[in-house]
Design a protein around this motif. Structure first.
Motif, mmCIF file in Angstrom:
data_model
loop_
_atom_site.group_PDB
_atom_site.id
_atom_site.type_symbol
_atom_site.label_atom_id
_atom_site.label_comp_id
_atom_site.label_asym_id
_atom_site.label_seq_id
_atom_site.Cartn_x
_atom_site.Cartn_y
_atom_site.Cartn_z
ATOM 1 N N ASP A 648 28.390 109.410 113.718
ATOM 2 C CA ASP A 648 27.036 109.108 114.178
ATOM 3 C C ASP A 648 26.141 110.335 114.194
ATOM 4 O OD1 ASP A 648 27.198 106.322 114.633
ATOM 5 O OD2 ASP A 648 28.345 106.676 116.460
ATOM 6 N N ASP A 649 26.660 111.515 113.822
ATOM 7 C CA ASP A 649 25.881 112.745 113.772
ATOM 8 C C ASP A 649 25.847 113.260 112.344
ATOM 9 O OD1 ASP A 649 25.536 112.756 116.588
ATOM 10 O OD2 ASP A 649 27.532 113.618 116.815
ATOM 11 N N ILE A 650 24.861 114.127 112.048
ATOM 12 C CA ILE A 650 24.709 114.671 110.698
ATOM 13 C C ILE A 650 24.135 116.072 110.792
ATOM 14 C CG2 ILE A 650 22.385 113.734 110.358
ATOM 15 C CD1 ILE A 650 23.160 113.224 107.438
ATOM 16 N N SER A 651 24.499 116.926 109.835
ATOM 17 C CA SER A 651 23.942 118.271 109.739
ATOM 18 C C SER A 651 23.758 118.604 108.266
ATOM 19 C CB SER A 651 24.886 119.304 110.391
ATOM 20 O OG SER A 651 26.049 119.476 109.611
ATOM 21 N N THR A 652 23.005 119.679 107.974
ATOM 22 C CA THR A 652 22.750 120.057 106.584
ATOM 23 C C THR A 652 23.973 120.683 105.935
ATOM 24 O OG1 THR A 652 21.825 122.165 107.395
ATOM 25 C CG2 THR A 652 20.282 120.370 106.924
ATOM 26 N N GLU A 653 25.079 120.843 106.661
ATOM 27 C CA GLU A 653 26.337 121.235 106.042
ATOM 28 C C GLU A 653 27.072 120.028 105.468
ATOM 29 O OE1 GLU A 653 28.526 123.257 109.033
ATOM 30 O OE2 GLU A 653 27.187 124.995 109.102
ATOM 31 N N MET A 654 26.612 118.801 105.805
ATOM 32 C CA MET A 654 27.237 117.572 105.322
ATOM 33 C C MET A 654 26.438 116.910 104.206
ATOM 34 S SD MET A 654 28.117 115.883 109.025
ATOM 35 C CE MET A 654 29.143 116.709 110.246
ATOM 36 N N ASN A 656 22.256 116.957 101.876
ATOM 37 C CA ASN A 656 21.025 117.659 101.513
ATOM 38 C C ASN A 656 19.821 116.830 101.967
ATOM 39 O OD1 ASN A 656 19.048 119.239 100.409
ATOM 40 N ND2 ASN A 656 19.430 118.627 98.283
ATOM 41 N N TYR A 657 19.093 117.310 103.025
ATOM 42 C CA TYR A 657 17.880 116.649 103.514
ATOM 43 C C TYR A 657 16.996 117.699 104.168
ATOM 44 C CZ TYR A 657 20.331 116.892 108.010
ATOM 45 O OH TYR A 657 20.995 117.320 109.126
ATOM 46 N N ASP A 658 15.854 117.308 104.692
ATOM 47 C CA ASP A 658 14.926 118.240 105.328
ATOM 48 C C ASP A 658 15.473 118.635 106.696
ATOM 49 O OD1 ASP A 658 12.872 119.670 106.410
ATOM 50 O OD2 ASP A 658 11.286 118.255 105.879
ATOM 51 N N GLY A 659 16.063 119.818 106.775
ATOM 52 C CA GLY A 659 16.703 120.282 108.000
ATOM 53 C C GLY A 659 15.735 120.680 109.094
ATOM 54 N N ASN A 660 14.407 120.591 108.853
ATOM 55 C CA ASN A 660 13.445 120.847 109.930
ATOM 56 C C ASN A 660 13.461 119.733 110.971
ATOM 57 O OD1 ASN A 660 12.281 123.308 108.901
ATOM 58 N ND2 ASN A 660 11.313 122.065 107.314
ATOM 59 N N PHE A 661 14.106 118.592 110.632
ATOM 60 C CA PHE A 661 14.159 117.445 111.537
ATOM 61 C C PHE A 661 15.618 117.173 111.920
ATOM 62 C CE2 PHE A 661 10.450 117.085 108.861
ATOM 63 C CZ PHE A 661 9.447 116.792 109.757
ATOM 64 N N THR A 662 15.825 116.478 113.065
ATOM 65 C CA THR A 662 17.170 116.236 113.577
ATOM 66 C C THR A 662 17.373 114.750 113.819
ATOM 67 O OG1 THR A 662 16.478 116.537 115.888
ATOM 68 C CG2 THR A 662 17.223 118.493 114.686
ATOM 69 N N TYR A 663 18.635 114.376 114.043
ATOM 70 C CA TYR A 663 18.990 112.987 114.355
ATOM 71 C C TYR A 663 20.041 112.989 115.453
ATOM 72 C CZ TYR A 663 20.489 108.138 113.801
ATOM 73 O OH TYR A 663 20.793 106.825 114.028
ATOM 74 N N ASN A 664 19.865 112.119 116.472
ATOM 75 C CA ASN A 664 20.848 111.928 117.543
ATOM 76 C C ASN A 664 21.168 113.243 118.249
ATOM 77 O OD1 ASN A 664 22.473 110.359 119.169
ATOM 78 N ND2 ASN A 664 24.205 110.343 117.760
ATOM 79 N N GLY A 666 21.074 116.233 117.227
ATOM 80 C CA GLY A 666 21.722 117.255 116.416
ATOM 81 C C GLY A 666 20.853 118.505 116.323
ATOM 82 N N ALA A 667 21.400 119.543 115.667
ATOM 83 C CA ALA A 667 20.696 120.814 115.520
ATOM 84 C C ALA A 667 19.904 120.832 114.214
ATOM 85 C CB ALA A 667 21.688 121.978 115.546
ATOM 86 N N GLY A 731 18.634 107.909 100.876
ATOM 87 C CA GLY A 731 17.821 109.039 101.316
ATOM 88 C C GLY A 731 17.756 110.130 100.257
ATOM 89 N N SER A 732 17.038 111.247 100.549
ATOM 90 C CA SER A 732 16.868 112.304 99.551
ATOM 91 C C SER A 732 16.651 113.642 100.229
ATOM 92 C CB SER A 732 15.673 111.989 98.644
ATOM 93 O OG SER A 732 14.455 112.317 99.282
ATOM 94 N N TRP A 733 16.521 114.698 99.363
ATOM 95 C CA TRP A 733 16.352 116.080 99.833
ATOM 96 C C TRP A 733 15.040 116.286 100.587
ATOM 97 C CZ3 TRP A 733 11.995 118.492 98.044
ATOM 98 C CH2 TRP A 733 11.404 117.971 96.883
ATOM 99 N N LEU A 734 14.006 115.448 100.332
ATOM 100 C CA LEU A 734 12.691 115.617 100.938
ATOM 101 C C LEU A 734 12.572 114.908 102.282
ATOM 102 C CD1 LEU A 734 9.776 116.721 100.451
ATOM 103 C CD2 LEU A 734 9.251 114.553 99.328
ATOM 104 N N TYR A 735 13.598 114.102 102.673
ATOM 105 C CA TYR A 735 13.448 113.171 103.791
ATOM 106 C C TYR A 735 14.135 113.651 105.058
ATOM 107 C CZ TYR A 735 10.957 109.623 101.327
ATOM 108 O OH TYR A 735 9.972 108.940 100.683
ATOM 109 N N GLN A 736 13.700 113.080 106.171
ATOM 110 C CA GLN A 736 14.324 113.335 107.457
ATOM 111 C C GLN A 736 15.698 112.656 107.518
ATOM 112 O OE1 GLN A 736 11.703 112.395 110.712
ATOM 113 N NE2 GLN A 736 9.874 113.057 109.596
ATOM 114 N N PRO A 737 16.592 113.121 108.412
ATOM 115 C CA PRO A 737 17.957 112.581 108.416
ATOM 116 C C PRO A 737 18.059 111.115 108.782
ATOM 117 C CG PRO A 737 17.580 114.047 110.297
ATOM 118 C CD PRO A 737 16.426 114.229 109.367
#
Length: 766
Positions: A648-654, A656-664, A666-667, A731-737
């Motif tokens: 249920d969690d995601i990070s940019t190590e898992m 490719n998306y816009d890491g300026n935004f977070t989900y649940n 996350g960092a 989803g894609s590299w330009l999008y929020q998680p």
């Protein structure tokens, strides 16, 4: 300039060519007439002062509220006119199709450029380049540019931007009056951060800083507008027809701005911001449009001498005398806010006098304390002698008392020892009896355990024999099923890692890597809990309704799915073999970010993908197709029930998306500004890579609003719905998680391509 009659004649030609309906022709004709003959139109008396934007029926471009503009597959409905000037018109509009699907709000702002700015093909190309470059700027203090387009009816180009609520700095200054130095720092620090980001990241200079391009939102945010676009448009519309790449707005334009430079310098923006600081403090500009090198305006009353010297360096006539950046200018102003040298000298003299007075008082206090200490010492010695005498008498009495207590204690200890010896003997007898009983019980338990283990070994041997028989039967069934799926002699099978590759019939290559997908059942769509988490992450309810109702689907046939999205190298082989050429504005071979052969291909429409699948089927002799939406989600989940296949969690190590935004909760992470290699992240439990992020992936299904009436057997849903659009997943590299969830559904026009959309193939097995 075109007259109203000329404009109506052009509209009549568009209507005769079938490009405008009669109703649309009448609406635009009325709008042109309103603009021509309205008291606010071209007939205003000379010298009349400009008034704020009034509500009017139409504009000189023939546009009016409620009208739809844009290409057939990218339509926008104009809601209200926000701004009007030499740069054209700014409208608040509702996105009716494409852009809403790609992730931003349905409410956007459209900057519609007047035709005279885009009559030249060279100037038009420059404007499009500026808009495309500004689209890549991703900063919290820069207004977001989504896309550009052209209206076929008016031939006007327009830019789609983030829609903001609030006022610009011009309006703020008119309402609030001159600012304080502290307010200047608060208002312009975000502007400095935005300019530093654009220069450090892309070597971009704004070139047209002015209060009208600094926007204050109702949420208290500061946004920088028209990053290079307004300046480029103004140059394109120059009556001289010459390119002046560093030009800005009169009054804020640096002296060197008219000269041709290979690379614009950040000191252009430093000059403009220094002029703005003066204007914010004094309520007027420091120079007129014909500034000379010798002219110096009066110092603002709110600044001290040191701050005034810093501000003069900011709008120095020679650019080498200015600070390197706007941040450096604001820091220097802040650092110069202290007192003058005369004030510092007076403060130092006052501190010295206070120190001398404090030293004299301390010496007097020390003399008094010394006398008090001497008297207290004499008193203490007398009290000590008296206390020692009393202590000696008490010690003698205590010694007699202790001797009596010691003798009584020794007697009691003898009695206790005798009693303890008796109790110890009794306990030893009890322990001996208990030990004998425990030994007997242990012997019985050991015998029972031996019998139990013997029975267990016998049962385990029988179970292992049954399991071995079951495995042999299952292996035989699997072999028979694989032989039935691959009956042709020499057909490829999965290798040791479970990967299947079809060889081309002419021996020139192999198809994409495939993974065999097992049969099974799963729940398609999102749970109520997952949707609640997504709303907290910023999802809109209308998007989440597409994932309902959650329902069971059975996949009763095996099939193979691409291990990776189709890569640039694989698409290049197809393009060379068939002579395929793109009809899209997005160049698949050079999409605007760095790509290699191992990156996923982008810039291909759903219709282009069908041509690739037909070519691949012909080359391999096997039936290739796009996966259905159901097959895609089934393979993405790979037996999981969480928001992502890895939890249920995601990070940019898992992914490719816009890491300026977070989900649940996350960092934040990295924003890569483009695609990554298809094997850059770990696969899901079934060995499939990039099922979350990197690029959106085409599926076979047409777009439906929800799952009401959806097939339950895994087949593609191609009846009903919006046949002009096809479903995107992943989803894609330009999008929020939040857009990378397994259950999320998106849609896009089948004839369009984009730099965030790719695909993976599916293959029939039986």
């Amino acid at each position: 300039m075109q007259t109203a009659r000329d404009k109506i004649r052009e509209l009549r030609a568009l209507h005769d060519d079938g490009l405008l309906s009669l109703q649309e022709f009448d609406r635009r004709k009325n709008a042109i007439l309103d603009a021509e003959y309205s008291p606010l139109g071209g007939s205003a008396a000379p010298g009349a002062s400009a008034s704020p934007i009034q509500i009017r029926q139409g504009t000189e471009l023939g546009l009016m509220a409620g009208q739809e503009i844009g290409p057939q597959n990218r339509r926008y409905r104009l809601e209200r006119l926000i701004g009007l000037g030499g740069m054209g018109q700014v409208w608040q509009a509702t996105d009716l199709a494409t852009q809403e699907e790609l992730g931003h709000s349905a409410q956007v702002a459209l900057k519609i450029l007047p035709p005279q700015l885009t009559q030249s093909a060279t100037h038009t190309k420059l404007l499009i380049e500026e808009a495309t470059q500004a689209r890549r700027l991703s900063h919290e203090n820069i207004v977001r540019i989504y896309e550009w387009a052209q209206d076929p009816a008016t031939a006007s180009y327009f830019i789609i931007m983030e829609c903001l609520d609030g006022q610009d700095l011009d309006a703020w200054l008119a309402h609030s009056g001159p600012a304080t130095p502290e307010q200047v720092q608060t208002l312009l620090r975000p502007v400095a951060h935005a300019l530093d980001y654009a220069w450090d990241k892309y070597k971009l200079v704004h070139r047209d800083i002015k209060p009208g391009n600094v926007f204050l939102t109702q949420k208290g945010e500061v946004k920088l507008l028209d990053f290079g676009i307004a300046s480029r448009a103004r140059n394109a519309g120059s009556s001289l027809g010459m390119q002046t790449p560093n030009a800005g707005t009169t009054g804020y334009r640096a002296p060197e701005a008219g000269a041709s430079q290979r690379q614009p310098s950040p000191k252009l923006d430093v000059y403009a911001v220094a002029v703005m600081i003066y204007q914010l403090l004094e309520g007027r500009l420091p120079f007129d449009e014909n500034r000379s090198a010798q002219f110096l305006p009066s110092a603002p009353a709110a600044l001290n001498e040191m701050q005034w010297q810093v501000l003069q360096r900011g709008f120095a006539f020679a650019q080498d005398q200015r600070p390197e950046s706007v941040t450096a200018l604001l820091d220097a102003l802040l650092g110069a806010s202290g007192p003058s040298e005369e004030e510092l000298a007076a403060q130092a003299a006052e501190r010295l006098a206070r120190e001398r007075q404090r030293e004299q008082e301390q010496r007097r206090e020390q003399a008094v304390r010394a006398e008090q200490a001497k008297a207290e010492e004499l008193k203490r010695q007398a009290e000590l002698a008296e206390r020692r005498k009393a202590e000696a008498q008490a010690a003698a009495l205590e010694k007699v008392k202790l001797d009596q207590q010691r003798r009584e204690l020794e007697r009691q200890q003898r009695l206790d020892a005798e009693q303890a010896a008796k109790e110890r003997k009794a306990r030893l007898r009890e322990q001996l009896l208990a030990r004998r009983e425990a030994d007997a019980l242990k012997a019985r338990q050991a015998q029972e355990e031996q019998q139990r283990k013997a029975a267990q070994l016998k049962a385990e041997a029988a179970y292992r024999a049954e399991q071995e028989r079951h495995r042999k039967e299952q292996a035989a069934r699997n072999a028979a099923e694989l032989a039935a799926l691959m009956p042709t002699p020499g057909s490829p099978v999965a290798d040791a890692s479970g990967v299947l590759r079809d060889r081309f019939l002419d021996g020139t290559g192999v198809g994409p890597d495939l993974v065999l997908i097992p049969t099974g059942r799963f729940q398609m769509g999102s749970s109520e809990h997952e949707r609640a988490v997504a709303i907290r992450a910023g999802s809109q309810k209308s998007w989440l309704d597409r994932e309902t109702p959650q329902h069971w689907v059975g996949i009763e046939y095996p099939f193979a799915l691409g291990r990776f999205p189709v890569t640039v190298g694989q698409w290049r082989q197809f393009a060379r073999a068939t002579g395929w050429e793109s009809m899209s504005d997005t160049d698949w071979a050079s999409p605007g970010f760095k790509q290699g052969d191992e990156h996923p291909v982008v810039g291909v429409s759903w219709n282009d993908v069908q041509k690739y699948l037909a070519w691949l089927s012909e080359k391999t002799g096997q039936l290739y197709r796009l996966p259905s939406e159901t097959e895609w989600e089934y393979a993405c989940r790979a037996g999981t029930h969480t928001a992502f296949s890895f939890g249920d969690d995601i990070s940019t190590e898992m992914a490719n998306y816009d890491g300026n935004f977070t989900y649940n909760n996350g960092a934040k992470g990295e924003f890569r500004h483009g695609t990554t290699k298809v094997d850059a992240f770990q696969p899901n439990p079934w060995g499939l890579f990039d099922m979350h992020g990197n690029v959106w992936e085409w599926t076979q299904d047409v777009v439906h609003d929800n799952y009401e009436g959806a097939p339950g057997d895994g087949s593609a849903w191609e009846r009903g719905g919006d046949a002009a659009r096809r479903v995107l997943r992943g989803g894609s590299w330009l999008y929020q998680p939040r857009y990378l969830r397994s259950a999320l559904r998106n849609g896009y026009s089948a004839v369009l391509a984009n730099d965030i959309v790719g695909f993976r193939v599916a293959r029939k097995l039986a």
